[in-house]
Scaffold this motif. Structure first.
Motif, PDB file in Angstrom:
ATOM      1  N   PHE A  41       0.834  -1.205   0.000  1.00  0.00           N
ATOM      2  CA  PHE A  41       0.000   0.000   0.000  1.00  0.00           C
ATOM      3  C   PHE A  41       0.869   1.256   0.000  1.00  0.00           C
ATOM      4  CE2 PHE A  41      -1.906  -3.364   2.677  1.00  0.00           C
ATOM      5  CZ  PHE A  41      -2.843  -3.820   1.755  1.00  0.00           C
ATOM      6  N   ILE A  75      -7.974  -0.368   9.457  1.00  0.00           N
ATOM      7  CA  ILE A  75      -7.374   0.025   8.181  1.00  0.00           C
ATOM      8  C   ILE A  75      -7.441  -1.123   7.201  1.00  0.00           C
ATOM      9  CG2 ILE A  75      -5.201   0.660   7.088  1.00  0.00           C
ATOM     10  CD1 ILE A  75      -4.964   2.720   8.937  1.00  0.00           C
ATOM     11  N   GLU A  78     -10.848  -1.256   5.807  1.00  0.00           N
ATOM     12  CA  GLU A  78     -11.083  -0.131   4.894  1.00  0.00           C
ATOM     13  C   GLU A  78     -10.377  -0.351   3.559  1.00  0.00           C
ATOM     14  OE1 GLU A  78     -12.910   2.819   5.317  1.00  0.00           O
ATOM     15  OE2 GLU A  78     -13.739   1.675   6.974  1.00  0.00           O
ATOM     16  N   LEU A  79      -9.147  -0.812   3.618  1.00  0.00           N
ATOM     17  CA  LEU A  79      -8.406  -1.032   2.373  1.00  0.00           C
ATOM     18  C   LEU A  79      -9.074  -2.124   1.548  1.00  0.00           C
ATOM     19  CD1 LEU A  79      -4.712  -0.676   3.602  1.00  0.00           C
ATOM     20  CD2 LEU A  79      -5.968   0.890   2.105  1.00  0.00           C
ATOM     21  N   ALA A  81     -12.255  -2.626   1.522  1.00  0.00           N
ATOM     22  CA  ALA A  81     -13.431  -1.968   0.934  1.00  0.00           C
ATOM     23  C   ALA A  81     -13.032  -1.153  -0.295  1.00  0.00           C
ATOM     24  CB  ALA A  81     -14.115  -1.080   1.978  1.00  0.00           C
ATOM     25  N   TYR A  82     -11.806  -0.645  -0.301  1.00  0.00           N
ATOM     26  CA  TYR A  82     -11.290   0.082  -1.481  1.00  0.00           C
ATOM     27  C   TYR A  82     -10.716  -0.879  -2.522  1.00  0.00           C
ATOM     28  CZ  TYR A  82     -11.682   4.677   0.772  1.00  0.00           C
ATOM     29  OH  TYR A  82     -12.147   5.835   1.355  1.00  0.00           O
ATOM     30  N   GLN A 104       7.487   7.796   5.917  1.00  0.00           N
ATOM     31  CA  GLN A 104       7.628   9.249   5.920  1.00  0.00           C
ATOM     32  C   GLN A 104       9.107   9.637   6.040  1.00  0.00           C
ATOM     33  OE1 GLN A 104       6.012  11.118   9.431  1.00  0.00           O
ATOM     34  NE2 GLN A 104       5.990  13.154   8.509  1.00  0.00           N
TER      35      GLN A 104
ATOM     36  N   PHE B  41       2.364  13.170   7.293  1.00  0.00           N
ATOM     37  CA  PHE B  41       3.007  11.873   7.522  1.00  0.00           C
ATOM     38  C   PHE B  41       3.280  11.163   6.189  1.00  0.00           C
ATOM     39  CE2 PHE B  41      -0.235  12.730  10.827  1.00  0.00           C
ATOM     40  CZ  PHE B  41       0.630  13.165  11.824  1.00  0.00           C
ATOM     41  N   GLY B  42       3.545  11.964   5.156  1.00  0.00           N
ATOM     42  CA  GLY B  42       3.839  11.392   3.843  1.00  0.00           C
ATOM     43  C   GLY B  42       2.621  10.977   3.057  1.00  0.00           C
ATOM     44  N   LEU B  43       1.439  11.212   3.602  1.00  0.00           N
ATOM     45  CA  LEU B  43       0.210  10.789   2.929  1.00  0.00           C
ATOM     46  C   LEU B  43      -0.562  12.010   2.445  1.00  0.00           C
ATOM     47  CD1 LEU B  43      -0.857   8.115   5.557  1.00  0.00           C
ATOM     48  CD2 LEU B  43       0.296   7.708   3.373  1.00  0.00           C
ATOM     49  N   ASP B  93      -8.420   6.399  12.247  1.00  0.00           N
ATOM     50  CA  ASP B  93      -7.851   5.215  11.605  1.00  0.00           C
ATOM     51  C   ASP B  93      -8.503   4.926  10.253  1.00  0.00           C
ATOM     52  OD1 ASP B  93      -6.218   4.906  13.818  1.00  0.00           O
ATOM     53  OD2 ASP B  93      -7.600   3.526  14.814  1.00  0.00           O
ATOM     54  N   LYS B  94      -9.825   4.975  10.194  1.00  0.00           N
ATOM     55  CA  LYS B  94     -10.517   4.710   8.927  1.00  0.00           C
ATOM     56  C   LYS B  94     -10.152   5.764   7.890  1.00  0.00           C
ATOM     57  CE  LYS B  94     -14.840   2.749  10.800  1.00  0.00           C
ATOM     58  NZ  LYS B  94     -16.281   3.080  10.855  1.00  0.00           N
ATOM     59  N   PHE B  96      -7.404   7.439   7.790  1.00  0.00           N
ATOM     60  CA  PHE B  96      -6.035   7.152   7.360  1.00  0.00           C
ATOM     61  C   PHE B  96      -6.035   6.172   6.177  1.00  0.00           C
ATOM     62  CE2 PHE B  96      -3.595   8.878  11.028  1.00  0.00           C
ATOM     63  CZ  PHE B  96      -2.485   9.340  10.337  1.00  0.00           C
ATOM     64  N   ALA B  97      -6.927   5.198   6.237  1.00  0.00           N
ATOM     65  CA  ALA B  97      -6.962   4.199   5.169  1.00  0.00           C
ATOM     66  C   ALA B  97      -7.231   4.871   3.815  1.00  0.00           C
ATOM     67  CB  ALA B  97      -8.023   3.138   5.461  1.00  0.00           C
ATOM     68  N   THR B  98      -8.115   5.873   3.813  1.00  0.00           N
ATOM     69  CA  THR B  98      -8.384   6.599   2.574  1.00  0.00           C
ATOM     70  C   THR B  98      -7.116   7.281   2.066  1.00  0.00           C
ATOM     71  OG1 THR B  98     -10.674   6.977   3.249  1.00  0.00           O
ATOM     72  CG2 THR B  98      -9.788   8.436   1.546  1.00  0.00           C
ATOM     73  N   ILE B 100      -4.020   6.507   2.793  1.00  0.00           N
ATOM     74  CA  ILE B 100      -3.049   5.490   2.386  1.00  0.00           C
ATOM     75  C   ILE B 100      -3.360   5.034   0.963  1.00  0.00           C
ATOM     76  CG2 ILE B 100      -2.302   3.098   2.779  1.00  0.00           C
ATOM     77  CD1 ILE B 100      -2.678   3.636   5.814  1.00  0.00           C
ATOM     78  N   ARG B 101      -4.637   4.744   0.714  1.00  0.00           N
ATOM     79  CA  ARG B 101      -5.020   4.258  -0.610  1.00  0.00           C
ATOM     80  C   ARG B 101      -4.803   5.344  -1.676  1.00  0.00           C
ATOM     81  NH1 ARG B 101      -4.800   0.441  -4.121  1.00  0.00           N
ATOM     82  NH2 ARG B 101      -6.599   0.212  -5.483  1.00  0.00           N
ATOM     83  N   GLN B 104      -1.129   5.720  -2.322  1.00  0.00           N
ATOM     84  CA  GLN B 104      -0.628   4.573  -3.080  1.00  0.00           C
ATOM     85  C   GLN B 104      -0.919   4.753  -4.564  1.00  0.00           C
ATOM     86  OE1 GLN B 104      -2.708   0.896  -2.295  1.00  0.00           O
ATOM     87  NE2 GLN B 104      -1.100  -0.373  -3.186  1.00  0.00           N
ATOM     88  N   LEU B 119     -11.649   5.984  -5.621  1.00  0.00           N
ATOM     89  CA  LEU B 119     -12.160   5.954  -4.247  1.00  0.00           C
ATOM     90  C   LEU B 119     -13.689   6.025  -4.264  1.00  0.00           C
ATOM     91  CD1 LEU B 119      -9.634   8.431  -2.521  1.00  0.00           C
ATOM     92  CD2 LEU B 119      -9.584   5.934  -2.462  1.00  0.00           C
ATOM     93  N   ARG B 122     -16.086   2.988  -4.367  1.00  0.00           N
ATOM     94  CA  ARG B 122     -16.550   2.399  -3.110  1.00  0.00           C
ATOM     95  C   ARG B 122     -17.741   3.180  -2.555  1.00  0.00           C
ATOM     96  NH1 ARG B 122     -13.592   2.489   2.806  1.00  0.00           N
ATOM     97  NH2 ARG B 122     -15.463   1.829   3.954  1.00  0.00           N
TER      98      ARG B 122
END
Lengths: 320, 320
Positions: A41, A75, A78-79, A81-82, A104, B41-43, B93-94, B96-98, B100-101, B104, B119, B122
């Motif tokens: 990811f 997470i 969620e991933l 789900a994506y 990072q 954080f790099g995202l 947390d949830k 964050f998953a968005t 992250i995706r 990516q 995105l 979904r």
């Protein structure tokens, strides 16, 4: 006293916990395998470094031996789900935070060794943890069969459970990798070097594949702990890895694989003592001092006894 | 019927929920502000796009209007333990998953518009959601005071709560940004264009700053909903943004700021009707049809009525 340890994941981390207890005054440097590292990811995951860091830092999931304690999995859901892939590698939310932070810092231009040190400032593992190299090395597996398909080690290990035999295991990039800053120095400065019961192929073997490390280790007094007890790996699927390099799944065969030019002493489990006696004259083992004791790291006292035995043997051999 | 909406975050998202209900058969295209985007954080975090996506997709935290429902905060706590900065921007947390995706997919070379579409597969928001641009635009705030320190809009808004006045608000990169694929086409193909009660400076204003968008919008029948009721922003700190561009915090002043060359109709709250009547002859408003109605989006029926009024006025003006 200075002890340098080459380390894989779970087995090494537990051994180190015992070693820290067995030699509380020692300066312990751990050279961690990074061949298992994988980008998932978009985040850099270093399973072996993290297992050592979490275990020694008190953040490990004790039952499974890897991953964080009291973990949640938002997470991951969620991933999924994506429809992000892969879906076969489980990372918990807390663990994700480590990979986010690492990625990072790497993106900021820090080398992995500096990143590992930065993460360690939180965990205070009580050892100096160095990645074997700052250069990317990834263990790949050439699957048996006409196709000879190549997969990342993690895919073979985690997704395929090593069920398809490996025709070959390759530490990609190892030949061009340089030891991370401090690695060769830590080996050279060590009074003794220990191999925990880590996978001889994809953990210890990968570290030794980084140019310069094998020669530096060979120059020292080295004692290893067999990862094979009674013909089976204590943990994991080391047998599948050993088969790929044509080595039998036995304590003796692994010792012979390392060979007397690399290791000086070898600890086997009591149940493998008979085999060792029979094969004592095996020229492949000539020059390796083998000792037998209970090798199951079932709890901290047992693990501490194993670490102490390894250390004692190493110090004894060093005096010879 | 084709409706195109320029959108900020919370206010726009709620308005859109009403609009979807008011015009269930319409094809709605939403052009989202990306000036609030920030790399944390790099995202890559896109607060306005996500607020629209989560709200229309049923994943929003209804109470706060942004972020995910039933959220947890493991990662935030872990990053704090790693002393990662910044510590002033809350991500669950949830959520964050968005990020992250998204990060990516962006790292894989996908433009933000394609990532937003991915995105959205979904979330199925029931509208076509486009970022205003695939090119990076970041709103920066020049702080008042001798230093003239420049901070990211999010730092000013979230960390400083806009307490230090802004001397200037700049959409950095906007002048070189190109509208994302489909943006100009969606405006040109629209029967009407609507401005929800979004921030006129850092939401609608930033979208209009992307070359080509203002002219395309100006050529259409446009109706806006005042984000100011009775001299106060309904939500957020739009007054601090308006002050930075020398515009009074009033429904009339915002209409005059957009001006008759851009908007054709303007909805104000009932309590601002008197002011409008007094200023009805203000030449700055000449050519803007102003209507008064209750503008508080207190629930879905109220919001639907507002959206329907905006749409009705736009269709009426379009026929003139």
């Amino acid at each position: 006293m200075r002890i340098t340890v080459l380390a894989g994941g779970v087995g090494a981390a537990r051994f180190l916990r015992g070693l820290r207890r067995a030699a509380p005054e020692a300066e312990i440097t751990v050279i961690g395998n990074t061949g298992d590292d994988i980008t998932l990811f978009g985040l850099r995951v270093c399973p072996d470094l993290d297992t050592v860091m979490y275990t020694l830092g008190g953040g490990i999931n004790e039952d499974q031996g890897w991953g964080r304690d009291a973990e949640t999995f938002s997470i991951r859901a969620e991933l999924a789900a994506y429809e992000a892939s892969p879906d076969w590698f489980t990372l918990g939310d807390k663990d994700f935070a480590t990979h986010i932070r690492r990625s990072q810092l790497l993106a900021d231009g820090e080398p992995l060794s500096a990143v590992t040190e930065a993460l360690g400032r939180r965990w205070r593992p009580g050892v100096r943890l160095l990645p074997m190299s700052d250069d990317p090395v990834e263990t790949h597996v050439v699957l048996a069969g006409p196709e000879g398909r190549v997969v990342h080690f993690q895919e073979w290990w985690v997704r395929m459970h090593a069920a398809t035999p490996a025709a070959q295991i390759v530490a990609s990039g190892a030949e061009r990798a340089r030891p991370a800053p401090g690695v060769l120095e830590a080996i050279e400065a060590a009074d003794v070097v220990l191999f925990p019961p880590s996978n001889p192929v994809v953990s210890i073997g990968t570290i030794l594949a980084v140019p310069g490390i094998r020669a530096a280790v060979a120059a020292k007094t080295v004692v290893g702990v067999s990862p094979i007890i009674g013909g089976s790996p204590v943990r994991g699927m080391a047998d599948a890895c050993l088969a790929a390099i044509g080595v039998d799944t036995s304590a003796v065969a692994v010792a012979a694989h390392y060979g007397p030019e690399l290791i000086d002493g070898w600890l086997v489990d009591d149940q493998d003592k008979a085999t060792v006696d029979i094969l004592g004259d095996d020229p492949a083992l000539a020059g390796i001092e083998v000792r037998a004791l209970p090798l199951l790291m079932r709890d901290l006292p047992a693990t501490t006894a194993i670490a102490r035995a390894a250390l004692d043997l190493a110090l004894e051999l060093r005096e010879r």
